[in-house]
Design a protein around this motif. Structure first.
Motif, PDB file in Angstrom:
ATOM      1  N   ALA A  30      42.079  42.450  36.177  1.00 51.14           N
ATOM      2  CA  ALA A  30      40.810  43.336  35.690  1.00 51.14           C
ATOM      3  C   ALA A  30      40.711  42.477  34.186  1.00 51.14           C
ATOM      4  O   ALA A  30      39.984  43.196  33.316  1.00 51.14           O
ATOM      5  CB  ALA A  30      41.351  45.242  35.279  1.00 51.14           C
ATOM      6  N   GLY A  31      42.105  41.879  34.054  1.00 52.79           N
ATOM      7  CA  GLY A  31      41.895  41.712  32.453  1.00 52.79           C
ATOM      8  C   GLY A  31      41.463  39.828  32.525  1.00 52.79           C
ATOM      9  O   GLY A  31      41.624  38.791  31.309  1.00 52.79           O
ATOM     10  N   GLU A  93      35.447  39.759  35.867  1.00 47.96           N
ATOM     11  CA  GLU A  93      36.895  39.797  37.167  1.00 47.96           C
ATOM     12  C   GLU A  93      35.415  39.954  38.423  1.00 47.96           C
ATOM     13  O   GLU A  93      35.567  39.814  39.700  1.00 47.96           O
ATOM     14  CB  GLU A  93      37.334  41.072  37.294  1.00 47.96           C
ATOM     15  N   ASP A 150      32.580  41.700  29.458  1.00 47.84           N
ATOM     16  CA  ASP A 150      33.816  41.867  29.354  1.00 47.84           C
ATOM     17  C   ASP A 150      34.417  42.756  29.323  1.00 47.84           C
ATOM     18  O   ASP A 150      36.034  43.200  29.675  1.00 47.84           O
ATOM     19  CB  ASP A 150      34.852  40.409  29.684  1.00 47.84           C
ATOM     20  N   THR A 154      36.971  45.867  30.974  1.00 42.62           N
ATOM     21  CA  THR A 154      38.018  46.479  30.705  1.00 42.62           C
ATOM     22  C   THR A 154      38.509  47.631  30.205  1.00 42.62           C
ATOM     23  O   THR A 154      39.230  47.989  30.445  1.00 42.62           O
ATOM     24  CB  THR A 154      38.874  44.936  30.203  1.00 42.62           C
TER      25      THR A 154
END
Length: 156
Positions: A30-31, A93, A150, A154
């Motif tokens: 997820a990062g 991701e 992003d 996140t």
């Protein structure tokens, strides 16, 4: 609009919605951050892109002609990965998951796509390097917009 065309349009809209709303597989970080500012990663990604992606998405990331129009087999041509396409509209991701699994597997529900998964061919690091190369080619404002996507993704 004839009933058949309406049904096709609704089915296509449902497939797109399912794709956009489908959760990213749990094993995709997820990062995830694409190292588009790391010259070594970008250079490695460019080599991989040329070998694995350019045949469909174009040597200059331009995609195939009429990429928004389904072909005779009902498949969409490969989209561009430059600023004119929609690659930058997706969180990193999700891009990693699309590349690893392929669109059919990720979307499910009978969705058809020529985009195969590369998870058996490329490691996640190679996929991320390839995507970093793609991102490195975007104008600064598109990179900033993608970074914001992003960041929002996140936070969830």
């Amino acid at each position: 609009m004839p009933r058949r065309l309406l049904l096709i349009a609704l089915a296509a809209a449902a497939a797109v919605a399912a794709f956009l709303l489908r959760p990213v597989p749990a094993d995709v970080d997820a990062g995830s951050r694409l190292a588009y500012d790391d010259p070594e990663v970008v250079a490695r990604g460019e080599v991989i892109y040329d070998a694995q992606c350019a045949a469909c998405h174009g040597a200059d990331l331009e995609g195939q002609p009429d990429w928004r129009v389904r072909d005779a087999d009902g498949l969409l041509p490969a989209p561009p990965h430059d600023e004119n396409g929609h690659t930058w509209h997706h969180p990193s991701e999700m891009l990693i998951a699309i590349t690893r699994l392929g669109s059919e597997e990720l979307v499910g529900g009978g969705y058809r796509s020529a985009m195969q998964g590369f998870g058996d061919v490329l490691s996640d690091e190679e996929i991320a390097a390839t995507l970093a190369y793609i991102k490195s080619t975007w104008p600064a404002e598109i990179i900033a917009a993608h970074d914001e996507i992003d960041a929002r993704h996140t936070e969830r």
